[in-house]
Motif scaffolding. Sequence first.
Motif, PDB file in Angstrom:
ATOM      1  N   ILE A  73       0.839  -1.200   0.000  1.00 39.97           N
ATOM      2  CA  ILE A  73       0.000   0.000   0.000  1.00 39.97           C
ATOM      3  C   ILE A  73       0.876   1.253   0.000  1.00 39.97           C
ATOM      4  N   VAL A  74       1.907   1.240   0.850  1.00 37.98           N
ATOM      5  CA  VAL A  74       2.819   2.376   0.927  1.00 37.98           C
ATOM      6  C   VAL A  74       3.541   2.568  -0.397  1.00 37.98           C
ATOM      7  N   TRP A  75       3.978   1.463  -1.016  1.00 36.41           N
ATOM      8  CA  TRP A  75       4.702   1.540  -2.292  1.00 36.41           C
ATOM      9  C   TRP A  75       3.841   2.206  -3.367  1.00 36.41           C
ATOM     10  N   ASP A  78       8.478  -1.066   8.513  1.00 37.44           N
ATOM     11  CA  ASP A  78       9.690  -1.777   8.114  1.00 37.44           C
ATOM     12  C   ASP A  78      10.568  -0.849   7.283  1.00 37.44           C
ATOM     13  N   LEU A  79      11.751  -1.306   6.958  1.00 35.26           N
ATOM     14  CA  LEU A  79      12.722  -0.469   6.256  1.00 35.26           C
ATOM     15  C   LEU A  79      12.212   0.011   4.908  1.00 35.26           C
ATOM     16  N   ARG A  80      11.708  -0.913   4.077  1.00 36.73           N
ATOM     17  CA  ARG A  80      11.243  -0.532   2.740  1.00 36.73           C
ATOM     18  C   ARG A  80      10.061   0.424   2.815  1.00 36.73           C
ATOM     19  N   ILE A  96      11.286   3.940   3.859  1.00 31.28           N
ATOM     20  CA  ILE A  96      11.978   4.643   2.781  1.00 31.28           C
ATOM     21  C   ILE A  96      10.990   5.096   1.710  1.00 31.28           C
ATOM     22  N   GLU A  97      10.057   4.229   1.340  1.00 33.24           N
ATOM     23  CA  GLU A  97       9.051   4.598   0.341  1.00 33.24           C
ATOM     24  C   GLU A  97       8.189   5.751   0.842  1.00 33.24           C
ATOM     25  N   ALA A 131      13.961   4.398  -3.971  1.00 35.03           N
ATOM     26  CA  ALA A 131      13.756   3.740  -2.673  1.00 35.03           C
ATOM     27  C   ALA A 131      14.311   2.321  -2.681  1.00 35.03           C
ATOM     28  N   PHE A 132      14.004   1.563  -3.727  1.00 36.13           N
ATOM     29  CA  PHE A 132      14.505   0.192  -3.820  1.00 36.13           C
ATOM     30  C   PHE A 132      16.023   0.177  -3.943  1.00 36.13           C
ATOM     31  N   ARG A 133      16.557   1.076  -4.773  1.00 32.18           N
ATOM     32  CA  ARG A 133      18.009   1.116  -4.959  1.00 32.18           C
ATOM     33  C   ARG A 133      18.722   1.580  -3.687  1.00 32.18           C
ATOM     34  N   LEU A 134      18.021   2.350  -2.852  1.00 34.70           N
ATOM     35  CA  LEU A 134      18.606   2.781  -1.587  1.00 34.70           C
ATOM     36  C   LEU A 134      18.835   1.589  -0.653  1.00 34.70           C
TER      37      LEU A 134
END
Length: 302
Positions: free
Chosen positions: A52-54, A197-199, A202-203, A263-266
């Motif tokens: 949902i956040v993504w 969570d981390l992802r 960041i997202e 975000a993913f690359r981070l």
Amino acid sequence: MTDFLNIETHDSRDPNPWLAMYLDTSIDINKKTKEALMRDNDSKAKRYLFPIVWFSSKVSMFFIHVFKFFFPKLINSSKILHRILAWGLKNFVSADANLLIFRHFHVGSEILQFIAGNIDGIEMKTSPLKPKNFEDVKDDLFLDHDLNLYNFVINLNHQLQTHQVHIQKKEQLNLSMISEDQFDHIDFPDKWTNVLDLRSAIELFTPFYQLFLTANDFVRASNSLQLDETIAIYTSQILGTPGHIGLVNNRHPMVPVTTYSAAFRLVLHGLAAESLHEVLVKIKQGIPRDGVVLPENGTVQV
């Protein structure tokens, strides 16, 4: 240790993928970092909240991109951004994710210090970022991290060209700046609200990053992730082995990638830094890795 990371809980008919990754030793990484990352991957937030956040993050970034095109300077405040980040990290991000985020600044700073301290013929001053609490985040921590990286590459190569020297294998490594401990991490809050969570964190933070920074700052921050390859090459030249470049996924800094994947690359950036730092830790401890053979006459300065 979390129950699912215990081999005694293993079910051959329903194996936990994070137990497999935790037990696997093919990738060098700090043990406590690995535990935190596996718990983070297995969290309910990662399973159910992250999708949902993504999606919300990508939609928000699109509209902010349009807004910034018409009003590029209307909203621009790094101070406000970092106050939001500090507040969000303290109140909504899980202890495991905070550990991974705070460790990254320590790890990244020490890798740059290692490179600067192991090239003969130059004198490099670095600006280590080693936050100890959430107040340190407010001092433009994330922005300074990106600026330090680019300034390091610029200043290093200017000196290399000015003094006409090259990065070569260092026979006597200086590892005095590499920490073997946990960097005296703070006791991260673990209230009922600290669930991200981390992802997801960041997202969620990326649109704020895009909104409150100038377009140049945001794009530069995104492109800085591809300098993973550059830093890995510098380190490999010093160690005399190319093996450490293989784990780098953020590559080709001269060909920028869309900011929507930042975000993913981070997260990949964080993993690459942790892996490289652990290689240096093991060398400091006298454990040869990836073809780096330590002489017996004490050629590692600790």
